[in-house]
Design a protein around this motif. Structure first.
Motif, PDB file in Angstrom:
ATOM      1  N   HIS A 137       0.864  -1.176   0.000  1.00  0.00           N
ATOM      2  CA  HIS A 137       0.000   0.000   0.000  1.00  0.00           C
ATOM      3  C   HIS A 137       0.901   1.227   0.000  1.00  0.00           C
ATOM      4  O   HIS A 137       1.803   1.337   0.836  1.00  0.00           O
TER       5      HIS A 137
ATOM      6  N   HIS B  41       1.321   5.725  -1.328  1.00  0.00           N
ATOM      7  CA  HIS B  41       0.652   6.993  -1.609  1.00  0.00           C
ATOM      8  C   HIS B  41       1.276   7.657  -2.839  1.00  0.00           C
ATOM      9  O   HIS B  41       1.526   8.858  -2.841  1.00  0.00           O
TER      10      HIS B  41
ATOM     11  N   HIS C 188      -7.259   8.192  -0.800  1.00  0.00           N
ATOM     12  CA  HIS C 188      -6.149   7.682   0.002  1.00  0.00           C
ATOM     13  C   HIS C 188      -4.917   7.337  -0.849  1.00  0.00           C
ATOM     14  O   HIS C 188      -3.906   8.028  -0.764  1.00  0.00           O
TER      15      HIS C 188
HETATM   16 ZN   LIG Z   1      -2.052   4.973   3.453  1.00  0.00          ZN
END
Ligand SMILES: [Zn+2]
Length: 224
Positions: free
Chosen positions: A102, A104, A165
């Motif tokens: 995960h 950004h 997100h």
């Molecule tokens: Zn995050």
């Protein structure tokens, strides 16, 4: 490590590759600071995860945390990432997935904020990602609800955008998932620029089906 590389990593190789990939995630600007997190399936069926809020560049193998598929911590002196459920749920629901990330990444997150899928308009993207990267519904960070929603989008595809997100990507091993996240981020930037220049022309449907079928065959053994 390629798309069809099925050579399983040992326990030690998995941990070493996960640590290297977590550090590469920072070095290649897929995250800033201690943001983002990664996980990988160990040969015994448990998962190794990055710890919560620790500098990637000074992180060592000792800082990684091992959890079972219910999320219980089995080994490690750190707390696992606050997105533990996100990684564990994807690994538990999809036995063919060996690693998760995960991050950004900037351009991918621009698509996530505008809830715009990243279209599969390049053949290579279809082969490695399995089609458009869709946007999962918004759920609060760190929750089981987010984990279940995100996990429902991966498997037949290598990634999904997390609304408001960032990006979640899956692969056979940590290096594979790093390559996928980097390819998606590069493509998001290309699409963004291409839309400034003009209208992005889709690939023919038949080509999309054929090339995304290669992805599904590589992951699941089926073209469907
Ligand atoms: Zn995050």
């Amino acid at each position: 490590m390629g798309l069809f590389d099925k050579e399983p990593l040992t326990d030690a190789e998995t941990r070493e590759q996960l640590l290297w990939v977590a550090q590469e995630m920072l070095r290649t600007n897929l995250v800033e600071g201690t943001a983002g997190n990664c996980a990988a399936r160990l040969p015994d069926g448990n998962a190794v995860l990055t710890p919560s809020s620790l500098d990637y560049l000074t992180m060592t193998l000792d800082d990684l945390v091992v959890c079972d598929m219910e999320g219980n911590v089995l080994d490690g002196h750190r707390s696992p990432t606050s997105e533990k459920a996100l990684h564990i749920t994807a690994l538990r629901d999809h036995p063919e997935i060996g690693a998760t990330m995960h991050c950004h990444a900037k351009f991918s997150t621009m698509f996530a904020l505008t809830r715009t899928p990243i279209p599969a308009v390049i053949e290579e993207f279809d082969v490695f990602v399995g089609g458009d990267v869709d946007v999962a519904e918004y759920k609060t960070t760190g929750t089981e609800e987010l984990a279940v929603e995100v996990a429902s989008h991966v498997g037949k595809k290598a990634a999904v955008l997390m609304a408001n997100h960032g990006l979640f990507a899956v692969g056979t091993n940590p290096k594979d998932v790093l390559h996928i996240a980097a390819l998606i981020e590069r493509t998001a930037e290309i699409i963004w620029g291409a839309r400034v220049l003009g209208t992005v022309v889709p690939l023919p449907d038949a080509v999309n089906q054929q090339f995304s079928g290669y992805y599904r065959y590589g992951r699941t053994g089926s073209f469907d």
